[in-house]
Motif scaffolding. Structure first.
Motif, PDB file in Angstrom:
ATOM      1  N   THR A   8      63.275  34.578 122.478  1.00 48.01           N
ATOM      2  CA  THR A   8      61.918  35.056 122.749  1.00 48.01           C
ATOM      3  C   THR A   8      61.335  33.743 123.671  1.00 48.01           C
ATOM      4  N   GLN A  17      60.578  34.034 135.986  1.00 53.20           N
ATOM      5  CA  GLN A  17      60.833  33.708 134.422  1.00 53.20           C
ATOM      6  C   GLN A  17      61.764  34.734 134.141  1.00 53.20           C
ATOM      7  N   VAL A  18      61.826  35.983 134.463  1.00 53.54           N
ATOM      8  CA  VAL A  18      62.955  37.067 134.124  1.00 53.54           C
ATOM      9  C   VAL A  18      64.234  36.678 134.609  1.00 53.54           C
ATOM     10  N   PHE A  35      65.343  44.356 126.572  1.00 54.01           N
ATOM     11  CA  PHE A  35      64.755  43.245 127.358  1.00 54.01           C
ATOM     12  C   PHE A  35      63.329  43.605 127.609  1.00 54.01           C
ATOM     13  N   ASN A  36      62.487  42.965 126.810  1.00 49.52           N
ATOM     14  CA  ASN A  36      61.032  43.548 127.143  1.00 49.52           C
ATOM     15  C   ASN A  36      60.046  42.206 127.211  1.00 49.52           C
ATOM     16  N   VAL A  37      59.116  42.645 128.215  1.00 47.84           N
ATOM     17  CA  VAL A  37      58.539  41.467 128.668  1.00 47.84           C
ATOM     18  C   VAL A  37      57.065  42.063 128.869  1.00 47.84           C
ATOM     19  N   ASP A  39      53.126  40.628 130.570  1.00 51.35           N
ATOM     20  CA  ASP A  39      52.348  39.529 131.457  1.00 51.35           C
ATOM     21  C   ASP A  39      50.920  39.782 131.059  1.00 51.35           C
ATOM     22  N   TYR A  47      55.104  36.834 127.926  1.00 53.34           N
ATOM     23  CA  TYR A  47      56.023  36.942 126.969  1.00 53.34           C
ATOM     24  C   TYR A  47      57.268  37.838 127.061  1.00 53.34           C
ATOM     25  N   LEU A  48      58.202  37.335 126.565  1.00 54.14           N
ATOM     26  CA  LEU A  48      59.642  37.935 126.701  1.00 54.14           C
ATOM     27  C   LEU A  48      60.118  37.910 125.259  1.00 54.14           C
ATOM     28  N   ARG A  49      61.112  39.103 125.079  1.00 55.13           N
ATOM     29  CA  ARG A  49      61.961  39.180 123.991  1.00 55.13           C
ATOM     30  C   ARG A  49      63.162  40.119 124.447  1.00 55.13           C
ATOM     31  N   ALA A  50      64.260  39.414 124.227  1.00 54.33           N
ATOM     32  CA  ALA A  50      65.489  39.894 124.498  1.00 54.33           C
ATOM     33  C   ALA A  50      66.433  39.966 123.302  1.00 54.33           C
ATOM     34  N   LEU A 287      55.672  43.058 121.118  1.00 58.56           N
ATOM     35  CA  LEU A 287      56.696  43.770 122.073  1.00 58.56           C
ATOM     36  C   LEU A 287      57.253  44.816 121.472  1.00 58.56           C
TER      37      LEU A 287
END
Length: 288
Positions: A8, A17-18, A35-37, A39, A47-50, A287
């Motif tokens: 996260t 960032q990605v 892979f979800n983002v 902005d 925000y990012l969750r992988a 997310l």
């Protein structure tokens, strides 16, 4: 052999960032499953969750430590960023808290038994003894911590000891009808979720179904939110509604609401366990 993990990131919005996270995962041989983002242009937060699989042996070796350390350095370089790497084999320990009402507790235990909530239940805390037989039948520890106006500090101290001793990560107020102190909510910010039997921000506080009936509502709902020092004001994680009409008595509204409450609380807890929830001021980002 491989190990699944969730990475996260919550950071100030910036270019690259990605690419930075994708490059980091590629460098460690990760296979990315999801892979979800998001902005947020209003708060300028990213925000990012992988979800990924990593070529890490189940035993021996450094495990996930090298990737975890490099991710921490990446967050530090972004200044104002936060993030973590969660080993999906390590289930979070969750403490459930109730008073006398059992429907949310029963649903949480059922979904845990079915494997729909990937957690370990550290125990059940209650300010009453009513649900002790139910919890004992499930083979779970039951902790009766009575609360009065005079004993509230001692009760919270006992709760704090239990959280520390049992290495609890999340606390779920499954119709726990006591207000937690400001100090407790501050210490455990982002780790305690509550179910409110109303579609917030309407009908806060006690007896929301009676309030809803008095106003002749056509929709009732439930809200799962983070607990804060302000009653029923914490960032909202999950909500649901169901249509009703003038023929519904307060008791009928309450009966309908019980199902919605259980559903919403389990959804919110699942999102938390799966590391989908990010606090963004007074709001949350959840997310997919």
């Amino acid at each position: 052999m491989s190990r699944r993990a969730i990475l996260t990131l919550d950071a100030p919005s910036a270019r690259g960032q990605v690419a930075a996270v994708a490059t980091l995962l590629e460098r460690h041989g990760a296979y990315i499953e999801a892979f979800n983002v998001f902005d947020d242009t209003l708060s300028q937060r990213f925000y990012l969750r992988a979800v990924c699989r990593l070529p890490v042996p189940a035993v021996d070796g450094p495990g996930l430590a090298p990737l975890r350390e490099e991710h921490a350095r990446l967050c530090a370089d972004m200044r104002g960023a936060a993030g973590a790497l969660h080993d999906m084999a390590q289930r979070p320990r969750v403490l459930l808290m109730v008073s006398r009402t059992d429907h949310c507790l029963r649903e949480l235990i059922a979904q845990w038994r079915h494997g729909d909530l990937a957690m370990d239940i550290a125990g059940v805390v209650s300010n009453h003894a009513d649900l002790a037989p139910l919890v004992a039948a499930e083979g779970l520890p039951y902790h009766h911590i009575p609360v009065t106006v005079d004993t509230k500090p001692q009760a919270e101290a006992a709760l704090e000891r239990l959280i520390a001793d049992e290495q609890v990560e999340f606390v779920v107020l499954a119709r726990y009808m006591q207000v937690l102190s400001e100090d407790f909510c501050t210490r455990h910010a982002g780790r305690v979720i509550n179910i409110h039997h109303s579609f917030l921000p309407g009908f806060k506080g006690a007896r929301p179904y009676a309030q809803a009936h008095a106003r002749g509502v056509k929709l009732i709902g439930a809200t799962a939110h983070f607990a804060t020092a302000d009653l029923d004001e914490g960032p909202i994680i999950e909500q649901e509604l169901e249509r009703v009409d003038h023929g519904h008595s307060p008791e009928a509204l309450q009966s309908t609401g019980r199902h919605i409450e259980s559903l919403v609380l389990c959804r919110a807890l699942r999102a938390l366990i799966e590391r989908r929830v990010f606090v963004n001021g007074l709001r949350t980002v959840v997310l997919a």
